[in-house]
Motif scaffolding. Structure first.
Motif, PDB file in Angstrom:
ATOM      1  N   ARG A 124       0.669  -1.061  -0.323  1.00 30.52           N
ATOM      2  CA  ARG A 124      -0.272  -0.213   0.142  1.00 30.52           C
ATOM      3  C   ARG A 124       0.658   1.548  -0.033  1.00 30.52           C
ATOM      4  O   ARG A 124       1.961   1.116   0.678  1.00 30.52           O
ATOM      5  N   THR A 125       1.137   2.386  -1.325  1.00 28.62           N
ATOM      6  CA  THR A 125       0.916   3.763  -0.629  1.00 28.62           C
ATOM      7  C   THR A 125       0.353   4.523  -1.587  1.00 28.62           C
ATOM      8  O   THR A 125       0.095   3.757  -2.165  1.00 28.62           O
ATOM      9  N   GLY A 126       0.591   5.807  -1.152  1.00 30.15           N
ATOM     10  CA  GLY A 126       0.012   6.511  -2.303  1.00 30.15           C
ATOM     11  C   GLY A 126       0.513   7.764  -2.330  1.00 30.15           C
ATOM     12  O   GLY A 126       1.225   8.420  -1.211  1.00 30.15           O
ATOM     13  N   VAL A 127       1.110   8.645  -3.062  1.00 30.01           N
ATOM     14  CA  VAL A 127       1.963   9.776  -3.672  1.00 30.01           C
ATOM     15  C   VAL A 127       1.259  10.419  -4.468  1.00 30.01           C
ATOM     16  O   VAL A 127       0.197  10.187  -5.270  1.00 30.01           O
ATOM     17  N   TYR A 137       0.526   8.684   1.537  1.00 31.05           N
ATOM     18  CA  TYR A 137       0.312   7.963   2.553  1.00 31.05           C
ATOM     19  C   TYR A 137       1.175   6.680   3.199  1.00 31.05           C
ATOM     20  O   TYR A 137       1.781   6.590   2.682  1.00 31.05           O
ATOM     21  N   ASP A 138       0.840   6.701   4.382  1.00 31.59           N
ATOM     22  CA  ASP A 138       1.415   6.262   5.730  1.00 31.59           C
ATOM     23  C   ASP A 138       1.632   5.130   5.959  1.00 31.59           C
ATOM     24  O   ASP A 138       0.205   5.036   6.842  1.00 31.59           O
ATOM     25  N   ALA A 139       0.978   3.414   5.305  1.00 27.68           N
ATOM     26  CA  ALA A 139       0.731   2.740   5.744  1.00 27.68           C
ATOM     27  C   ALA A 139       1.483   1.723   6.728  1.00 27.68           C
ATOM     28  O   ALA A 139       0.035   0.739   7.555  1.00 27.68           O
ATOM     29  N   GLN A 140       1.946   2.528   7.289  1.00 26.41           N
ATOM     30  CA  GLN A 140       2.867   1.585   8.162  1.00 26.41           C
ATOM     31  C   GLN A 140       2.379   1.758   9.339  1.00 26.41           C
ATOM     32  O   GLN A 140       1.341   1.401  10.471  1.00 26.41           O
ATOM     33  N   HIS A 141       1.173   3.596   9.396  1.00 27.16           N
ATOM     34  CA  HIS A 141       0.125   4.245  11.004  1.00 27.16           C
ATOM     35  C   HIS A 141      -1.166   3.543  10.551  1.00 27.16           C
ATOM     36  O   HIS A 141      -2.087   4.704  10.810  1.00 27.16           O
TER      37      HIS A 141
END
Length: 181
Positions: A124-127, A137-141
């Motif tokens: 998961r990522t988003g920019v 997008y900070d998938a870790q949090h």
């Protein structure tokens, strides 16, 4: 009309947001208008008590508030690790590289659809970059953050608001005038 002496610290997101009389999701009140300027006055866990430009005060999910830019840091002040957008950018690069590699393998025929699905599961990522403004997008949090090149601010989150265990109740939503509530 703006309350005299009001200095916004945040604005309501562009889609508006629900508000509550107390930090309790079971007690909703009228929603706040999109892009309404607000002043954060108190935090309890994910809850934020805000004074609105229109004189109302209410509890909201503070993670969804959009921070109003403050004066930039002095040129010689270093970034703090928690505020530095570079580690999150590096994680976005790594995630995108892993996805790109899986797409290349799929295109070459080295992976079938099921293997591609397995290889990309959980990525998961988003920019979004718009000039000097960036949303990551900070998938870790489980949150979207806004970056202005020097620091990160939480823009939106995947979780519902929660209060800290020791939070007593707060006064209900009320109109605030120069003469008091």
């Amino acid at each position: 009309m703006t309350t005299p002496g009001f200095r916004p610290t945040h604005v309501v997101p562009g889609y508006g947001m629900p508000a509550w009389d107390a930090p309790d999701p079971a007690r909703p009140t009228v929603p706040l208008d999109p892009l309404l300027p607000v002043q954060l006055t108190e935090r309890r866990g994910d809850w934020a008590y805000v004074l609105c430009a229109n004189g109302w005060a209410a509890w909201v999910d503070g993670r969804h508030l959009v921070a109003v830019p403050q004066d930039p840091p002095a040129p010689d002040s270093p970034l703090t690790r928690a505020a530095d957008p570079r580690p999150l950018l590096a994680r976005a690069d790594e995630t995108l590289a892993r996805y790109r590699a899986a797409v290349e393998e799929l295109a070459r025929g080295d992976l079938d659809g099921e293997a591609f699905h397995g290889r990309t599961r959980g990525l998961r990522t988003g920019v979004v970059v718009d000039g000097e403004h960036m949303w990551l997008y900070d998938a870790q949090h489980g949150r979207w953050v806004y970056a202005d090149g020097t620091r990160l601010n939480t823009y939106a989150t995947d979780e519902a608001p929660r209060a800290s265990a020791d939070s007593p109740g707060h006064a209900p939503t009320q109109v605030v005038t120069p003469d008091g509530p």
